[in-house]
Write an enzyme that holds these catalytic residues in place. Structure first.
Site, PDB file in Angstrom:
ATOM      1  N   TRP A  82      14.858 -16.335 -25.915  1.00 33.64           N
ATOM      2  CA  TRP A  82      13.835 -16.438 -24.850  1.00 33.64           C
ATOM      3  C   TRP A  82      12.760 -16.510 -25.335  1.00 33.64           C
ATOM      4  O   TRP A  82      11.628 -16.513 -24.605  1.00 33.64           O
ATOM      5  CB  TRP A  82      13.998 -15.558 -23.547  1.00 33.64           C
ATOM      6  CG  TRP A  82      15.339 -15.395 -22.646  1.00 33.64           C
ATOM      7  CD1 TRP A  82      16.441 -14.933 -23.070  1.00 33.64           C
ATOM      8  CD2 TRP A  82      15.432 -16.624 -21.875  1.00 33.64           C
ATOM      9  NE1 TRP A  82      17.461 -15.259 -22.038  1.00 33.64           N
ATOM     10  CE2 TRP A  82      16.840 -16.495 -21.297  1.00 33.64           C
ATOM     11  CE3 TRP A  82      14.469 -17.527 -21.321  1.00 33.64           C
ATOM     12  CZ2 TRP A  82      17.114 -17.096 -19.968  1.00 33.64           C
ATOM     13  CZ3 TRP A  82      15.162 -18.018 -20.088  1.00 33.64           C
ATOM     14  CH2 TRP A  82      16.253 -18.056 -19.614  1.00 33.64           C
TER      15      TRP A  82
ATOM     16  N   TYR B 272      16.899 -12.680 -29.364  1.00 35.86           N
ATOM     17  CA  TYR B 272      17.332 -13.294 -28.372  1.00 35.86           C
ATOM     18  C   TYR B 272      16.709 -14.802 -28.070  1.00 35.86           C
ATOM     19  O   TYR B 272      15.517 -14.876 -28.502  1.00 35.86           O
ATOM     20  CB  TYR B 272      17.001 -12.517 -26.952  1.00 35.86           C
ATOM     21  CG  TYR B 272      18.169 -12.245 -26.156  1.00 35.86           C
ATOM     22  CD1 TYR B 272      19.551 -11.953 -26.902  1.00 35.86           C
ATOM     23  CD2 TYR B 272      18.287 -12.398 -24.871  1.00 35.86           C
ATOM     24  CE1 TYR B 272      20.582 -11.464 -26.094  1.00 35.86           C
ATOM     25  CE2 TYR B 272      19.335 -12.144 -24.095  1.00 35.86           C
ATOM     26  CZ  TYR B 272      20.627 -11.909 -24.628  1.00 35.86           C
ATOM     27  OH  TYR B 272      21.771 -11.557 -23.867  1.00 35.86           O
TER      28      TYR B 272
END
Length: 782
Positions: free
Chosen positions: A114, A112
């Site tokens: 992030w 992901y």
């Protein structure tokens, strides 16, 4: 040793870090950031010795039996500390064997975006580049945050959601032109702390005060009162969760019934309204979607709905829909119906009016104004994937449990691959996936799971080979992106923790062992890549008329703001309204598609050709509510980004008896004998968790709110339905797709029951390392 101030960037702000190469001393905000996020103070816990992974680790059973080990013991068996040499040998052998025996399609790369705000040390880019050069991998599309929006919006307005996110009506335009904001799901100020890239200066609170000064009226249609801040004096309409589409349909019904809709706008700029009206008025199915019908579903008075429709027709209105609306069963319908309602009012494309897809769901959405970054900020190139096998991101458990099964998605039929190896870098699926007990069953299926992580997340604990990664504070990089107007150097402020390495170094060594080191690294070191990517960015900027400093000047300085070099942008829907012939939408008709012939052609039973109300299997209006009478809202946390820094001070200070706080209405608490500060058990037939109770009249009756991100901590790791003692709501949430169209997550369609927990409180082990043994302590095979 002298402390030094070094610039860095996070997803919740740009900061100056005071450190001495061995220890962080303080985190300072820039003077340009008048509303810095308190999340930054959790950075001081970056080197928590209980949470950090000190050296490569391998699960004991995997070290003994490799790919033949029992995957159901992930999360239960101890780990064995090993050398980097052995760890890379194990990882390389596992990759090579899967490729040889099953093909690259049997590798699934999870990540992901992030994990870092940096452009080079971006976990997703690193693992994808590595595996692309290894021969490819099965991959995922769309996100957990916005899958419904990402899929549906190109059909409706011909724009990718990523583009629409940057074109939300600005605060200045709203203050000048708009009389009324109708906010489905509110504008949660806590969400404006973060951005998919860095945040050079937070300004959401001060900008919202401009709306207060301008006298803009706000309606908060949400089960949670503080989804709009008090100083805006919003009118709170505490609707049932998942009833938003019914309310929108009733507003539209009133507009048609009282001839308040803008027929001229619909005729010129839209297609399909005439096909939608028979359904809306009940001619197609015998059920008018009127205010009385919607009142039964939403528990908002019918008269309130009618009055709101009349007010929206008489006052220039902006409809705002929170991203949470589409993370529910049939979630694609909310943005489709909200767009239809804005079109019926004739406000689409007017300054400050029409629709905002996620106002305030991240800091840039609604608060960056019209100064958009006109050039691409370079990132670590991923290359091309030779494997063309993918799944919607939230269908990972379905894939692991059901190899060979097919599902529908965007008019296609997808076949789940048979995954033998999962490689996860950056991200924590045991935070963001739904129904974690079901995920554990799927997670047991692959032969090998490899994970890079800096701390002992549940994902690391449920892996076979754990490679300790540095944090962004222990490496060099730079940040910048399309959603912010700042570029920032990111200096290494401390030495790598213990024996951790950055992802690039790990993959470089693995690529060397597997025979493609030269193509992976292109002969560049970390700093050479950073300078190369910055120079590419500088060239892109120059072509767009923006001058960036030389690399050495940039690197020796602090964050830079580009506002003075940027020109205000016009938005797609504004251009379309101003001159439809010159600026048609990229839909088949060139117009807003209230009825989509393309979607209709798929013949999906759960997503027809126009906006539609579908009965829900899990909400307060369902039969299931007889057994589980509370609707769980698992929204974004205020005290961390997703699950990041749950071990940090800001998150830890919010806990109740060590558990994640859950808010519930006094009426629901009283009927269960629950008082403020009690530990409570939340449960359904999927699982059970503990949390700390906060009694609040800011939550409507029948609803309980528990933020996502508490580190998953099962009491008995081998029990398939063990009690999670810490409060991770995704133990309870529903793991089924939104519909056959998007197959997005449906976490916000979740019913539970709650009771006071009177047993002895179990300890929380999530913030302590798992059991470790030496190679000599491995049980001998009989």
């Amino acid at each position: 040793m002298t402390n030094k101030l070094s610039p860095t960037s996070t997803h919740w702000g740009n900061y100056l870090i005071e450190a001495n190469r061995q220890q962080l001393k303080a985190v300072h905000a820039y003077s340009a950031d008048l509303e810095p996020s308190p999340l930054a103070q959790s950075l001081l816990n970056s080197f928590d010795t209980n949470c950090r992974i000190t050296q490569p680790m391998v699960r004991a059973g995997y070290l003994k039996q490799r790919q033949l080990s029992d995957g159901s013991m992930r999360g239960a068996e101890p780990f064995v500390p090993i050398s980097w040499e052995l760890a890379l040998e194990l990882a390389g052998d596992a990759l090579a064997q899967v490729k040889q025996h099953y093909g690259n399609q049997a590798i699934y790369a999870g990540s992901y975006g992030w994990s870092s705000a940096g452009r080079f040390h971006h976990g997703q880019s690193q693992v994808h580049r590595f595996l692309n050069q290894f021969g490819g991998y099965s991959f995922s599309v769309n996100s957990y945050s916005c899958a419904g929006l990402e899929v549906i919006m190109p059909y409706i307005v011909g724009q990718p959601f990523s583009s629409l996110m940057t074109q939300v009506p600005t605060i200045e335009d709203i203050a000048e032109n708009t009389e009324l904001m109708v906010c489905f799901g509110g504008i949660p100020l806590k969400n404006t702390q973060v951005s998919p890239g860095g945040v050079g200066a937070h300004s959401a609170r001060s900008q919202l005060k401009k709306l207060q000064k301008a006298g803009v009226s706000l309606i908060n249609l949400s089960p949670i009162r503080d989804d709009v801040v008090d100083f805006l004096s919003p009118t709170w309409l505490p609707c049932r969760p998942n009833s938003d589409v019914a309310i929108m349909l009733a507003l539209a019904h009133t507009l048609v019934q009282e001839d308040l809709h803008d027929r001229e706008f619909l005729d010129e700029y839209c297609v399909g309204f005439d096909q939608f009206v028979p359904y809306l008025m009940g001619e197609a199915d015998g059920q008018p979607k009127d205010a009385c019908w919607a009142s039964r579903l939403s528990e908002i008075p019918a008269g309130t709905i009618r009055d709101l429709a009349r007010r929206m027709a008489s006052q220039r209105t902006l409809i705002s829909i929170n991203w949470s609306l589409q993370r529910a069963q049939h979630g694609e319908q909310a943005p489709w119906m909200a767009t239809t309602l804005a079109a019926m009012l004739g406000y689409l494309g007017l300054p400050g009016a029409g629709i905002a897809y996620g106002f305030g769901c991240a800091h840039p959405v609604g608060f960056h104004g019209r100064l958009l970054m006109p050039f691409k900020v370079a990132s670590f190139p991923q290359g091309n994937n030779p494997v063309n096998c993918f799944i919607p991101s939230s269908r990972v458990t379905d894939m692991l449990l059901n190899p060979g099964k097919t599902i529908s998605y965007r008019g296609e039929t997808l076949t789940f691959p048979d995954i033998k190896l999962v490689y996860w870098v950056g991200g924590n699926p045991f935070h963001h996936h739904q129904d974690l007990n079901r995920l554990r069953r799927g997670w047991a299926k692959p032969e090998t799971i490899i994970c890079h992580d800096s701390v002992w997340t549940a994902t690391a604990r449920h892996s076979d080979i754990v490679l300790p990664a540095t944090t962004f504070l222990e490496r060099n990089d730079f940040s910048g992106g399309s959603l912010d107007r700042y570029l920032s150097p990111m200096h290494r402020v401390c030495e790598p923790y213990a024996n951790s390495r950055d992802d690039y170094l790990i993959f470089s060594e693995l690529a060397k062992n597997l025979g493609f080191s030269e193509t992976f690294t292109e002969g560049r070191s970390e700093m050479q890549w950073i300078e190369h990517l910055y120079q590419e960015t500088r060239n892109n900027a120059r072509k767009a008329g923006v001058e960036l400093p030389q690399f050495q000047d940039f690197w020796s300085g602090q964050q830079i703001c580009l506002d003075e070099q940027l020109e205000p942008s016009s938005f797609v829907l504004e251009d379309f309204r101003r001159d439809r012939a010159r600026h048609p939408l990229k839909t088949p008709s060139g117009k807003v598609e209230i009825f989509s012939q393309t979607i209709a052609s798929y013949q999906y039973p759960d997503c027809h050709g126009h906006p539609h109300w579908y009965e829900k299997s899990e909400w307060l209006g369902a039969k299931r509510a007889e057994d589980y009478p509370l609707h769980l809202i698992s929204n974004q946390p205020k005290t961390r980004l997703h699950s990041q820094y749950d071990h940090g001070k800001i998150s830890q200070d919010s806990k109740i008896q060590g558990r994640e706080p859950a808010r519930m209405n006094p009426q629901d608490a009283r009927s269960r004998g629950i008082q403020d500060g009690d530990v409570i058990r939340l449960f359904n037939d999927r699982g059970q968790i503990l949390a700390g109770a906060i009694i609040s009249d800011g939550i409507r009756p029948g609803v309980i709110q528990l933020a996502t991100g508490a580190w998953y901590d099962p009491l008995e790791p081998t029990d398939p339905k063990s009690l999670d003692v810490h409060g991770n709501p995704n133990v309870l949430t529903r793991d089924q797709g939104t519909s056959s169209l998007a197959q997005g997550p449906t976490a916000h369609s979740c019913l539970i029951q709650v009771e006071r927990f009177d047993d002895e409180l179990p300890p929380i082990k999530a913030f302590h390392p798992p059991q470790q043994i030496t190679i000599d302590e491995l049980p001998q095979q009989k």
